[in-house]
Design an enzyme around this catalytic site. Structure first.
Site, PDB file in Angstrom:
ATOM      1  CB  SER A 124      -3.701 -65.859 -14.122  1.00 56.24           C
ATOM      2  OG  SER A 124      -4.563 -65.430 -13.114  1.00 56.24           O
ATOM      3  CE1 TYR A 148      -8.125 -66.819 -17.609  1.00 55.86           C
ATOM      4  CE2 TYR A 148      -8.323 -66.914 -15.214  1.00 55.86           C
ATOM      5  CZ  TYR A 148      -7.727 -66.388 -16.343  1.00 55.86           C
ATOM      6  OH  TYR A 148      -6.745 -65.452 -16.216  1.00 55.86           O
ATOM      7  CE  LYS A 152      -4.544 -67.259 -18.495  1.00 58.06           C
ATOM      8  NZ  LYS A 152      -3.993 -66.748 -19.752  1.00 58.06           N
TER       9      LYS A 152
END
Ligand code: UD1
Length: 337
Positions: A124, A148, A152
């Site tokens: 992302s 989060y 990643k």
């Protein structure tokens, strides 16, 4: 010979299944429906005319993951499965680390055990943190400001280490900008649980009368109209990027991080207006405080994707909104219960 699509019934995963089948790939989908519905599989069949091999699997369970690799000859993995709500990750960091990292560990273990050496990972633009300049290139510094984003980042690094340890591995880390849109059939689209966190699904709920008003998080950013600017990309364009990444991995080894964005930034107000135009519905809004952790502007330099994958986005923001409006109109309750 199959491509394992983890999280294949999710928003990006489901659109990617269609593009993979269109390209003649054989696929097997694994999902636990933690954030998707079985109905997606019926819709995919309607669109493609094919029965998609599907396994309900908890990828955090090593034995269940191994069963997949035993049953199918998996040559490549496209790994979408993972939790993705920023706010929830701040409240429940362990849940995010356990799920997103745990599932990835099991997949990698089984890839090694069963001689599968190619993986595309759903990364992302969040890994760029708050970028100092735009457009964002892949060699910009990376950082994370929430759990989060950290999952990643960690997974990117883990997959890079894997390539260092074994020169036969091929890894493509696709850094998505802001995926919106829906399939042109109106049969599949984004169906978030509960109150949406992201702008496009929130606009949809307000337009549908399910939420009263959109909060625009700040109109005092140093942007053309004061609201935040993002690189919205049609989910079908994004899906096609994965087909190109597969092709790239078959010809190249090692790890590569590649942006998937359009290179164009749109503001919150511009997206609202585009959706109003596409749907014919007025979207009421009020300006509120900035959301903590938000960048003023975030858009990609997509030239590496063009150079390495031969890929660039085709659809503009008007088309994205038309497709979302059609999906919304045809499925006012998403996939339903
Ligand atoms: C979100 C994620 C980010 C992820 C990215 C792409 C958050 C906090 N961040 O970022 O980790 O990488 O999607 O999937 O969820 N906005 C409003 N009102 C709203 C919602 C959003 O004004 O109700 C604004 C935001 O301030 C921002 C823009 O709309 O300027 C887009 O927001 P959003 O859709 O949440 O995406 P990102 O902030 O880019």
């Amino acid at each position: 010979m199959a491509v394992l699509v983890t999280g294949g019934t999710g928003f990006i995963g489901s659109h990617t299944c269609i593009e993979l089948l269109n390209a003649g790939e054989e696929i097997v989908v694994a999902d636990n429906f933690s954030n998707s519905k079985p109905e997606v599989l019926n819709r995919l069949k309607k669109i493609t005319g094919k029965d998609i091999p599907f396994k309900k699997v908890d990828l955090c369970d090593e034995a269940e993951t191994e069963k997949l690799f035993k049953e199918y000859k998996i040559d490549e993995v496209i790994h979408f499965a993972g939790y993705k709500a920023v706010g929830e990750s701040v409240a429940e960091p362990l849940m995010y680390y356990e799920n997103n990292l745990g599932s990835t560990f099991n997949i990698i273990k089984m890839m090694k055990k069963y001689g599968c050496k190619r993986i595309v990972f759903s990364s992302s633009a969040t890994v760029y943190g708050i970028p100092e300049t735009v457009p964002i290139k892949e060699d910009f510094p990376i950082s994370a400001i929430n759990p989060y984003g950290r999952t990643k980042l960690f997974i990117e690094e883990i997959l890079r280490d894997l390539c260092v340890s074994d020169a036969d591995f091929s890894v493509v880390l696709l850094r998505y900008f802001n995926p919106i849109g829906a399939h042109e059939s109106g049969l599949i689209g984004e169906d978030p649980k509960g109150i949406p966190n992201n702008l496009m699904p929130y606009i949809c709920k307000v337009a549908a009368g399910k939420l009263p008003i959109l909060s625009v998080y700040g109109n005092d950013y140093p942007t053309r109209d004061g609201s935040g600017v993002r690189d919205y990309i049609h989910v079908v364009d994004l899906a096609k990027g994965h087909v190109c990444a597969l092709d790239y991995m078959r010809k190249n080894k090692g790890a590569k991080a590649i942006n998937l964005g359009t290179g164009n930034g749109y503001s919150v107000f511009e997206l609202v207006r585009a959706y109003e135009k596409a749907s014919g519905i007025t979207v009421p809004f009020k300006v509120t405080e900035r959301r903590p952790g938000d960048a003023a502007e975030c858009y990609a330099d997509p030239s590496l994707a063009k150079e390495l994958l031969g890929w660039s986005a085709e659809y503009g923001v008007d088309r994205m909104c038309e497709d979302v409006a059609r999906w919304q109109k045809m499925n006012p309750d998403g996939y339903g219960d």
